[in-house]
Structure formats: structure tokens, C-alpha cells
Design a protein around this motif. Sequence first.
Motif, PDB file in Angstrom:
ATOM      1  N   LEU B   4       0.834  -1.202   0.000  1.00 49.57           N
ATOM      2  CA  LEU B   4       0.000   0.000   0.000  1.00 49.57           C
ATOM      3  C   LEU B   4       0.867   1.250   0.000  1.00 49.57           C
ATOM      4  O   LEU B   4       0.551   2.241  -0.641  1.00 49.57           O
ATOM      5  N   ARG B   5       1.966   1.181   0.730  1.00 55.43           N
ATOM      6  CA  ARG B   5       2.855   2.346   0.792  1.00 55.43           C
ATOM      7  C   ARG B   5       3.387   2.684  -0.603  1.00 55.43           C
ATOM      8  O   ARG B   5       3.417   3.847  -1.007  1.00 55.43           O
ATOM      9  N   MET B   7       1.945   1.802  -3.455  1.00 56.89           N
ATOM     10  CA  MET B   7       0.817   2.259  -4.267  1.00 56.89           C
ATOM     11  C   MET B   7       0.536   3.742  -4.000  1.00 56.89           C
ATOM     12  O   MET B   7       0.246   4.519  -4.913  1.00 56.89           O
ATOM     13  N   ALA B   8       0.634   4.114  -2.733  1.00 54.07           N
ATOM     14  CA  ALA B   8       0.349   5.509  -2.359  1.00 54.07           C
ATOM     15  C   ALA B   8       1.414   6.458  -2.901  1.00 54.07           C
ATOM     16  O   ALA B   8       1.161   7.652  -3.084  1.00 54.07           O
ATOM     17  N   GLN B  12      -1.262   9.565  -8.408  1.00 57.65           N
ATOM     18  CA  GLN B  12      -2.676   9.239  -8.229  1.00 57.65           C
ATOM     19  C   GLN B  12      -3.479   9.809  -9.396  1.00 57.65           C
ATOM     20  O   GLN B  12      -3.571  11.023  -9.560  1.00 57.65           O
ATOM     21  N   PHE B  14      -6.653   9.447  -9.979  1.00 54.47           N
ATOM     22  CA  PHE B  14      -8.048   9.753  -9.664  1.00 54.47           C
ATOM     23  C   PHE B  14      -8.038  10.818  -8.572  1.00 54.47           C
ATOM     24  O   PHE B  14      -7.721  10.547  -7.417  1.00 54.47           O
ATOM     25  N   ALA B  15      -8.387  12.036  -8.955  1.00 52.43           N
ATOM     26  CA  ALA B  15      -8.224  13.178  -8.051  1.00 52.43           C
ATOM     27  C   ALA B  15      -9.404  13.308  -7.084  1.00 52.43           C
ATOM     28  O   ALA B  15     -10.521  12.895  -7.405  1.00 52.43           O
ATOM     29  N   PRO B  16      -9.158  13.911  -5.930  1.00 50.95           N
ATOM     30  CA  PRO B  16     -10.282  14.252  -5.048  1.00 50.95           C
ATOM     31  C   PRO B  16     -11.088  15.400  -5.669  1.00 50.95           C
ATOM     32  O   PRO B  16     -10.678  15.970  -6.678  1.00 50.95           O
ATOM     33  N   PRO B  27     -15.499   4.818  -6.452  1.00 46.23           N
ATOM     34  CA  PRO B  27     -14.167   5.452  -6.484  1.00 46.23           C
ATOM     35  C   PRO B  27     -13.108   4.631  -5.757  1.00 46.23           C
ATOM     36  O   PRO B  27     -11.923   4.725  -6.100  1.00 46.23           O
ATOM     37  N   VAL B  28     -13.528   3.817  -4.791  1.00 49.46           N
ATOM     38  CA  VAL B  28     -12.544   2.983  -4.092  1.00 49.46           C
ATOM     39  C   VAL B  28     -11.946   1.964  -5.063  1.00 49.46           C
ATOM     40  O   VAL B  28     -10.725   1.817  -5.151  1.00 49.46           O
ATOM     41  N   ARG B  31      -9.731   3.768  -7.622  1.00 43.40           N
ATOM     42  CA  ARG B  31      -8.420   4.169  -7.074  1.00 43.40           C
ATOM     43  C   ARG B  31      -7.501   2.957  -6.942  1.00 43.40           C
ATOM     44  O   ARG B  31      -6.310   3.029  -7.239  1.00 43.40           O
ATOM     45  N   GLN B  32      -8.063   1.842  -6.497  1.00 41.50           N
ATOM     46  CA  GLN B  32      -7.225   0.648  -6.333  1.00 41.50           C
ATOM     47  C   GLN B  32      -6.681   0.171  -7.692  1.00 41.50           C
ATOM     48  O   GLN B  32      -5.495  -0.129  -7.822  1.00 41.50           O
ATOM     49  N   SER B  35      -4.131   2.605  -9.239  1.00 39.95           N
ATOM     50  CA  SER B  35      -2.855   2.739  -8.526  1.00 39.95           C
ATOM     51  C   SER B  35      -1.854   1.668  -8.954  1.00 39.95           C
ATOM     52  O   SER B  35      -0.681   1.761  -8.595  1.00 39.95           O
ATOM     53  N   TRP B 193      -8.110  -5.817  -0.996  1.00 41.56           N
ATOM     54  CA  TRP B 193      -7.398  -4.935  -1.922  1.00 41.56           C
ATOM     55  C   TRP B 193      -6.190  -5.612  -2.554  1.00 41.56           C
ATOM     56  O   TRP B 193      -5.846  -5.356  -3.706  1.00 41.56           O
TER      57      TRP B 193
ATOM     58  N   PHE C  47      -1.854   2.181   6.144  1.00 44.01           N
ATOM     59  CA  PHE C  47      -2.376   2.723   4.882  1.00 44.01           C
ATOM     60  C   PHE C  47      -3.746   2.170   4.487  1.00 44.01           C
ATOM     61  O   PHE C  47      -4.188   2.361   3.356  1.00 44.01           O
ATOM     62  N   TRP C  50      -6.015   4.884   3.609  1.00 45.12           N
ATOM     63  CA  TRP C  50      -5.681   5.451   2.296  1.00 45.12           C
ATOM     64  C   TRP C  50      -6.312   4.632   1.169  1.00 45.12           C
ATOM     65  O   TRP C  50      -6.905   5.168   0.235  1.00 45.12           O
ATOM     66  N   VAL C  51      -6.209   3.308   1.282  1.00 45.19           N
ATOM     67  CA  VAL C  51      -6.675   2.472   0.165  1.00 45.19           C
ATOM     68  C   VAL C  51      -8.198   2.360   0.126  1.00 45.19           C
ATOM     69  O   VAL C  51      -8.776   2.064  -0.916  1.00 45.19           O
ATOM     70  N   CYS C  53     -10.312   4.926   1.100  1.00 43.58           N
ATOM     71  CA  CYS C  53     -10.973   6.231   1.051  1.00 43.58           C
ATOM     72  C   CYS C  53     -11.533   6.494  -0.357  1.00 43.58           C
ATOM     73  O   CYS C  53     -10.797   6.492  -1.336  1.00 43.58           O
ATOM     74  N   PRO C  54     -12.842   6.713  -0.482  1.00 44.52           N
ATOM     75  CA  PRO C  54     -13.399   6.973  -1.813  1.00 44.52           C
ATOM     76  C   PRO C  54     -12.972   8.331  -2.371  1.00 44.52           C
ATOM     77  O   PRO C  54     -13.088   8.566  -3.564  1.00 44.52           O
ATOM     78  N   ASP C  55     -12.522   9.217  -1.486  1.00 43.82           N
ATOM     79  CA  ASP C  55     -12.311  10.603  -1.897  1.00 43.82           C
ATOM     80  C   ASP C  55     -10.846  10.989  -1.993  1.00 43.82           C
ATOM     81  O   ASP C  55     -10.545  12.184  -2.126  1.00 43.82           O
ATOM     82  N   ALA C  56      -9.976  10.042  -1.962  1.00 43.80           N
ATOM     83  CA  ALA C  56      -8.539  10.322  -2.025  1.00 43.80           C
ATOM     84  C   ALA C  56      -8.194  11.436  -1.040  1.00 43.80           C
ATOM     85  O   ALA C  56      -7.428  12.334  -1.345  1.00 43.80           O
ATOM     86  N   HIS C  72     -11.628  17.951   1.013  1.00 43.55           N
ATOM     87  CA  HIS C  72     -12.338  16.968   0.186  1.00 43.55           C
ATOM     88  C   HIS C  72     -13.054  15.869   0.954  1.00 43.55           C
ATOM     89  O   HIS C  72     -13.957  15.233   0.411  1.00 43.55           O
TER      90      HIS C  72
END
Lengths: 433, 308, 103
Positions: B4-5, B7-8, B12, B14-16, B27-28, B31-32, B35, B193, C47, C50-51, C53-56, C72
Motif C-alpha cells: 500500500l505504501r 501504491m500511495a 494518483q 483519480f483526483a479528489p 471510487p474505491v 483508485r485501487q 494505482s 485490496w 495505509f 488510504w486504500v 478512502c473513496p475521496d482520495a 475533500h
Amino acid sequence: MAQTETKAGRFTARGPKGRPAGRVALTGNEAVALAMRQIEPDVVAAYPITPQTDIVQYFSSFVADGRVATEFVTVESEHSAMSATVGAAAAGARAMTATSANGLALMWEVLYIAAGSRLPIVMPVVNRALSAPINIHCDHSDAMGARDSAWIQLWSEDAQEAYDNVIQAVRIAEHPDVHLPVMVCLDGFIISHALMNLEVLPDEVVKDFVGSYRPDSSLLDPERPITVGPLDLYDFYFEHKRQQAEAMRAAAPVIREVAEDYETVSGRRYGDFDAYRLEDAHTAVVVLGSAAGTARFVVDELRRDGRRVGLLKPRVFRPFPGLELADALAGLDAVAVLDRSDSFSTMGGPLFAETRAALYQRAVGRANRKDSGPSSGSGPGNGRPLPITVNFIYGLGGRDIDPGDMRAVFSRLARVVETGDTGDVVNYLGVRE
Amino acid sequence: MASLREMAAAPQLFAPGHRMCAGCGAPVVMRQVLSVAKKPVVVSCATGCLEVATTIYPYTAWRCSFIHNAFENSAATMSGVEAAYRSLKRQGKLKGEMLFLAVGGDGGTYDIGLQSLSGMLERGHRVVYLCYDNGAYMNTGIQRSSATPRGADTTTTPAGTESAGKRQPRKDLLAIVAAHHIPYAAQGSPSHWRDLTRKAEKAFEAGGPAFLNLLAPCPRGWRYDTAQTIELTRLAVETCFWPLLEIEHGRCKITYRPKQKKPLTDFLKAQGRFKHLFKDENKHLLEELQNEVDDNWKDLESRCGEPG
Amino acid sequence: MVREGAGWRDIPRGGLILSPGNAARYVTGDWRTFRPTWHPERCIQCFLCWVYCPDAAIEVKDGKVAGVDYKHCKGCGICATECPDKAHALTMERDEGERGVEV
């Protein structure tokens, strides 16, 4: 595919640079397919439908023989044909498809999206009657159904004009002031399947003429990502539609410029419409497509008898060259507009409605400008009443229109002028009562 | 397999600032999946919640290129994009590799977009198709789709005196997709995930069409508290309602087996759309639904063989 | 970025958006009824928030979870639910702030 191979062989059109490659006998569909091969789009996505099918088949053979670098997407429907073409065009590719009738109707939703997204797609439409009842033969109900989709429409009288229109369409669509899709209409079977001797250009002349496409944005540019087709609400949708209207307006001079350039490479001159023996005519017909050939023949015949008759054949239907067309018709006594489709409005077919609106606009415009200076009312027919206009719906579902029918139209016009009695405004020509 | 680290730490895409509802599952999963996209990616999206809420003009939540065409043609649109890529690449007009991700909700995939999806899979475009499955037409207000589970109360299959919600079971889309014999098809859940992103990586590297069916709860349509989104997907997996599996070149594999299979009611009772099933007169339906899940799981096990 | 109230001559054609990810400029934090509070001292840097969260809206700085992007965050509460019990580094409270945004 032996037959296709043979036909494909005839597509080799070579000649000294800048000179027509000479005369070849081709059907309308072969001529269109040849133009497509010479344009060599990056992507073609198409689905077979009578009478367009040959175009897809011929083009497939070009792909199979490696004669084009085109990626040919054999989609599973016309809806997907137009959808994939939109995707390809948004990805910065020069993209084409072709269809007819119900296929065009199935694309309907995406036609608007292509135009609204301002994608310069070129699409030959081999005109065929819409169902029901199902019918495979020519009429114009398919393309006329799409007349308000913000596609530019070029119409063809024969295979030569279809070939020439397809090549010009690329330049028109991609012009930065335009960026709209273009439909090139040709009559199903009558043009698409009839053999004609036509002049074709050498490959390199066509390639030179269309040039290479350099889109200003593309989905495939990772350095500059874009979003295409957003949700556009009341705060901006109207502005985007206003842009589209402006693009269609801007298309008119572009179409003329491209035609002028095309004349220098082909020797063939194209206007927004063809005014044939119209200068001193008292009556005339207005007609799109292949029936113009029949009209031309009858005009010549009647002229030999001393009758002052003429023909106006629009090539450009969208944008509608209304003011110019009204100027050309204004001096006449009576005009018959022939429509190969009905709008079922009970007020006549689409070409009739546009022509009458243009004449009215010209008359009103002249009245409004009455005291506004020397330029007012200087066109032909100044001070004269507008021509009487009648409409003939003809040829639906491929019903033949012959010189006899056309003579009957001119006789009716003569009678209208003589008696001053318009009679029925909307008439059905060649139908059994 | 990225942590995850890691991936983060990746860009990104997909923006907020998008306007999906609070707690939305779509969106979850987006984002997955994004990423783990290791090359520039182009996304197409069918009309639906994700599309409208991420591209309200003049805003876009997409940092990669994005196209929306219409409802039923995400796959056909991306077929055209990918064809353009192949053509331009062959002509030397493009450099670098790209990935293509076509997206649709269950309405845009199971129903109106099924033909377009089938065409894209059959033609062999190198496109990953992602279905975010929330089991109804949520964007228009929770109407049933062919992905809606049996018994669910939707606005077009409302529970009433003569109805206990939707009558038909879900369409087995994964089987339909697999019948196209594409290189890779999988079903995933955002709760898992690691499993989901590994499947996304495989899909991107499949070298041909790939398909991901991803569970994406809708708090409004399923009627539960927004904080429970991931927990619900976990329950969907633990009850075997939503098996995690993949079909790689025709070989079916269960990628996660619950240690202790939970009763289906654990998943159902957490959602308002199934509330009526817990009335006395509908108890038999709960039993039928449990049997359906058990049968499906058995069938899956027989197709996939024993765990190995 | 297209200016609000721009006329048709001043915007890209056909709805094309040329500013990727500009939604980040759009504030959705004022949708929130409950707000998550991040307790850095309890965070185990897993994290998961983080993974999921729907809203980044989980901020990451120098490879570490660094807090919540309140501009946000819509306050769905997924992060607090999924934060491992042993850490309990995210808690939800009623958002007492103005309906405006506190960044």
C-alpha cells in the motif's frame, strides 16, 4: 475473394503527379472505397449493410493486401461503428466509417455525440429507405433523419461526385474553424452499384491534397491528458452548442475554399449547388442526388423546344446555402422542389421546407433592408414576387423517376405559371393513386 | 505485488473533488485499480454515477486521459481508441506503451452495454474492461438491473404485498465473459485490496482483452451507513455471495476461500434493500437465497477443483 | 481552467477539458456531517485508510500517512471503521465547524 481481387486491381490509379490518373469504370461504392484507400485513414470501423456493403468489403481487401496502414475494426453493429470511430477520432486518428439506412438510424445517438464532441469524422452514407416496411432501395429518409445532427452533408449526383466529395470531406472536417463530422451521401444502387466512367486522381495527389492530420489534442498524448465528453449542465452546455452553430456557419466558406483547391488538382469545379441553365429560366426544379441527372436530361430536351427551364442541384445540404440558393431562384416564376423523403409534417419534404424558408428569409430580409442603402435588393429578381413553390415527394423506397415524371413536373410548373393557380403544394410523384 | 505504501507513492490518477456520494464504493475500486497502472492509461466510462460525478464541466477528476461517449458503448469507444493506438504506433506516429481501461456500471455492462462488451472481447482488443457492480441503476435512482440480486427491493422491483423484491437471480456475467475465451477475467472486492490489485495487474498485463467484475456498494441503493462500505464487501466475500475468483486462459481459480463461511443473512441483514426478507412470510426466501449461494459455491468449486 | 461565466468564444470546443484532475480545486468538504480525526501517535502506518478512502482524502507526505484532507473529505467514516482496532487512530465526531471548509 477472387472477384474482389480483380476489382481491387482496377483501383490502381496512377498518373503523373498533379494530373488526373485517367478514366476508369467504377461503381459508386468502388469509387468511394478507392477514395478511402487513397485517403488511408488511421482507423475505419464499419459494419455491413445493403447497399453500403461493397465499401466495407473492398476496404477489407485493401487492408488484407497491406495496401493501407489503416486499422480496420470489424464492429458488431453500426452503433459500435460510430462509437469506435468517435473513440479513434478522440484519440487523434483520422477515422472513417460508412453506412446506410437502418444502420445510420442505429448510429443516431452517437451521430450527435460525434458532432457535439467536434470530431472530424468522414462517413459515406449510401442512401436507402428507412424501415418500415423494410426496403433496401434508394431514398433519402436515412440522411434526412440526421439533418439536424450537426453533421455537414455533401450530396452526390454520381460516382464521380461521390469520389470527389469524399476526398474534399476530409479537408473540410479537419479544418480548424470547422471540426465537424461530414456525411457524404450517394444514392443507394442508383449510384452505389452502377458502373460509371470517372476521372480518378493518382494516389499521391490525393495524399497531398488531404495532407496529414495533426490533431491539437488526443487521448493518446500522455504529456497532455484530456477529458472528452463531460457532464455539461446549464452553465456551459448552451455555449458549447453555440460554438457548434458557429462551426457550421464557418463551414460554408471552408467548403468553397476546399472546392477551389480541389479544382486545381482535379480540374473539376464544385459549388454549394449546381445551377444548370438557370440564368434565364422561368421555371426550375430543385433536386438532390442522382435524380438531378434525369432533370438535367429533361432540361436539355425542353430547352431544345424553346422552353426556358433550369435545374438547381444542391451539393451542400448542411450547412444549407439558403441565401445563395434563394438568390439563384428569386427571379423565377415557379419552382418545384423534389424530395426523396417525406418529413410527414404535412408541409412537404425537408428540402422543400429549407428552400421555402430561404426564399422567405430573402424576401423578408429585402423588406427589412428597404431603406438601408444601395446594396439593398440588388440580387436577381429584385422587385419581383417570389417564385411559386411546389413540392413533389418522389422515389420513395427506390421507385424509379424517369424523364416522363420530370416532364410532368415541368408541365405542372408551366400550368402554375399560366393560371397563377398553385394547386396542391405537396404532391406525390409516381405513386399509384 | 506492490505494498500500500508503494501504491500511495505512485502518481494518483483519480483526483479528489469528484462528486460521488460519501461512502460510494466505485471510487474505491477505481483508485485501487489505477494505482497499479504502471504505464500511461486512457479511461473510457459508460454514462452512470462514476462518469457524471467525475466530470462535471469544467472539472474533471481524471489526471489521465478520459472519454465518455454514451451509456452502452464504453467498450466500443475504447475499441476505437485502442485501434487508433495500434494504427498510429504501427505508422511510427506514437512512442511508448499505453494501457486502456473501459469502465461501466452494472447497468452499462450487464444490460445496455453487453453487446458492445461482447464485440470488444471477441475482437481481441488489448483493453481491460472494469465493471463496478453496485447491483442496480443507481444513477437514475435505484432501478433493478440484471445484476440486482434476487430479493432486493429496488424502485422498479419494490417489495410489496405481492412482491418480495426482484424475482430473478443475478446474471452470471463472468461466465458470459469467460465464454469469449479471453486471456483473463476475474471478480474482486475492494475489501480484499491485495487480491483486487493483483488481479488488476494481471488484467493490465494480459496481452489481450481482460475483464474485472468489482463489487462497489452504493450506500443509498443498498441502504446502509456509509462507514460500512468496505465491511459490506468483506461480508459479501465471507458469505460466498461474491466469490473471489479468476479465469486465466480458461482455468478457473478461487483466489480466496473464507476460513469459516458466514451465513448469507450476515450480508443481507446489514442492508435496507433486503429488510423485507426478514419478515415471517418471507423467511423461506432467505433459505432459498442461502441455497442459491451454496449451490453456486459448490458449482464453482467443482469448476475450479480443490484448493491447491 | 475555464473561467466561470466565460462566453462561447473563450472555452475549448466540444466540452474538452484540458486541465487534468482540476476537480481537486473543487471543495467537497462542506458535505461533511461527521469529521474524522487522525491521531498520529496511534497511527501504525498501515495505509488501510488510504486504500479504502473513496475521496482520495487521506494525505500522504514523505511516504507516510499524514492526516485528512478536510477540503475533500465527505465524512463517510470508512477510514475510522477500517482503521485496525489495535490502532484506533481515526475517530469520527460530529463536525461542529461552519458548513464552510476548514482546511
